[in-house]
Design a protein around this motif. Structure first.
Motif, PDB file in Angstrom:
ATOM      1  N   ARG A   6       0.864  -1.172   0.000  1.00 22.51           N
ATOM      2  CA  ARG A   6       0.000   0.000   0.000  1.00 22.51           C
ATOM      3  C   ARG A   6       0.902   1.223   0.000  1.00 22.51           C
ATOM      4  N   PHE A   7       0.383   2.300  -0.571  1.00 23.04           N
ATOM      5  CA  PHE A   7       1.163   3.516  -0.705  1.00 23.04           C
ATOM      6  C   PHE A   7       0.532   4.603   0.147  1.00 23.04           C
ATOM      7  N   LEU A   8       1.359   5.234   0.941  1.00 26.23           N
ATOM      8  CA  LEU A   8       0.909   6.271   1.851  1.00 26.23           C
ATOM      9  C   LEU A   8       1.555   7.588   1.460  1.00 26.23           C
ATOM     10  N   VAL A  31      10.557   4.491  -0.322  1.00 20.90           N
ATOM     11  CA  VAL A  31      10.133   5.878  -0.097  1.00 20.90           C
ATOM     12  C   VAL A  31      10.676   6.774  -1.203  1.00 20.90           C
ATOM     13  N   VAL A  32       9.915   7.800  -1.551  1.00 22.37           N
ATOM     14  CA  VAL A  32      10.390   8.871  -2.423  1.00 22.37           C
ATOM     15  C   VAL A  32      10.022  10.188  -1.739  1.00 22.37           C
ATOM     16  N   ILE A  33      10.986  11.102  -1.692  1.00 20.84           N
ATOM     17  CA  ILE A  33      10.800  12.387  -1.014  1.00 20.84           C
ATOM     18  C   ILE A  33      11.144  13.509  -1.992  1.00 20.84           C
ATOM     19  N   ILE A  58       8.634  -1.291  -7.508  1.00 24.88           N
ATOM     20  CA  ILE A  58       8.217  -0.415  -6.408  1.00 24.88           C
ATOM     21  C   ILE A  58       8.761   0.998  -6.607  1.00 24.88           C
ATOM     22  N   GLY A  59      10.023   1.125  -6.988  1.00 25.96           N
ATOM     23  CA  GLY A  59      10.607   2.437  -7.235  1.00 25.96           C
ATOM     24  C   GLY A  59       9.863   3.171  -8.333  1.00 25.96           C
ATOM     25  N   ALA A  60       9.518   2.460  -9.394  1.00 24.30           N
ATOM     26  CA  ALA A  60       8.771   3.077 -10.499  1.00 24.30           C
ATOM     27  C   ALA A  60       7.398   3.546 -10.023  1.00 24.30           C
ATOM     28  N   GLN A  61       6.715   2.728  -9.224  1.00 19.80           N
ATOM     29  CA  GLN A  61       5.396   3.118  -8.720  1.00 19.80           C
ATOM     30  C   GLN A  61       5.492   4.341  -7.817  1.00 19.80           C
ATOM     31  N   LEU A  62       6.511   4.370  -6.973  1.00 24.80           N
ATOM     32  CA  LEU A  62       6.706   5.537  -6.103  1.00 24.80           C
ATOM     33  C   LEU A  62       6.945   6.794  -6.936  1.00 24.80           C
ATOM     34  N   MET A  63       7.817   6.689  -7.939  1.00 19.91           N
ATOM     35  CA  MET A  63       8.109   7.840  -8.788  1.00 19.91           C
ATOM     36  C   MET A  63       6.864   8.281  -9.559  1.00 19.91           C
ATOM     37  N   GLU A  64       6.102   7.339 -10.088  1.00 17.35           N
ATOM     38  CA  GLU A  64       4.896   7.689 -10.829  1.00 17.35           C
ATOM     39  C   GLU A  64       3.897   8.423  -9.945  1.00 17.35           C
ATOM     40  N   GLU A  91      18.303   4.013 -15.866  1.00 14.65           N
ATOM     41  CA  GLU A  91      17.348   3.367 -16.776  1.00 14.65           C
ATOM     42  C   GLU A  91      15.914   3.663 -16.353  1.00 14.65           C
ATOM     43  N   LEU A  92      15.634   3.565 -15.056  1.00 14.65           N
ATOM     44  CA  LEU A  92      14.289   3.863 -14.549  1.00 14.65           C
ATOM     45  C   LEU A  92      13.903   5.297 -14.873  1.00 14.65           C
ATOM     46  N   TYR A  93      14.782   6.240 -14.574  1.00 15.34           N
ATOM     47  CA  TYR A  93      14.466   7.650 -14.804  1.00 15.34           C
ATOM     48  C   TYR A  93      14.247   7.936 -16.284  1.00 15.34           C
TER      49      TYR A  93
END
Length: 112
Positions: A6-8, A31-33, A58-64, A91-93
């Protein structure tokens, strides 16, 4: 992909954060801040995913989620610094639309 994620969202002072939590374990896994830098320009301060959870999107979902949030705040540009040796992050970015802007490993995403 972990189905129990889940994303908070949280906002404190001028910092905005999305946190990925594995709900079944009550454990933060990523986490992404970000913060507004000047006017319509935002800056990603940190993105991190626990080693056991990397490579699962997960990193991609956080960034999106952060990109959509910043767009909702009428952000026009998103910047971040990336280690030149971190090929996975670069690559992700790039997949998210960022381009390399300088020799100092600055990447920029035009949101307009």
């Amino acid at each position: 992909m972990h189905s129990s994620l889940r994303f908070l969202f949280t906002s404190a002072y001028d910092w905005e954060a999305f946190v990925a939590e594995e709900a079944s374990k009550n454990k933060v896994v990523g986490v992404v801040i970000a913060h507004r830098d000047v006017d319509d320009v935002w800056f990603i301060h940190e993105i991190a995913v626990l080693p056991d959870y990397r490579g699962k999107g997960i990193g991609a979902q956080l960034m999106e989620k952060m990109i959509l949030y910043i767009k909702s705040k009428r952000g026009k540009e998103l910047k971040l610094y990336v280690d030149a040796h971190n090929a996975n992050a670069i690559e992700l970015y790039k997949k998210l639309g960022f381009t390399v802007a300088s020799q100092r490993n600055l990447m920029i995403l035009n949101l307009s």
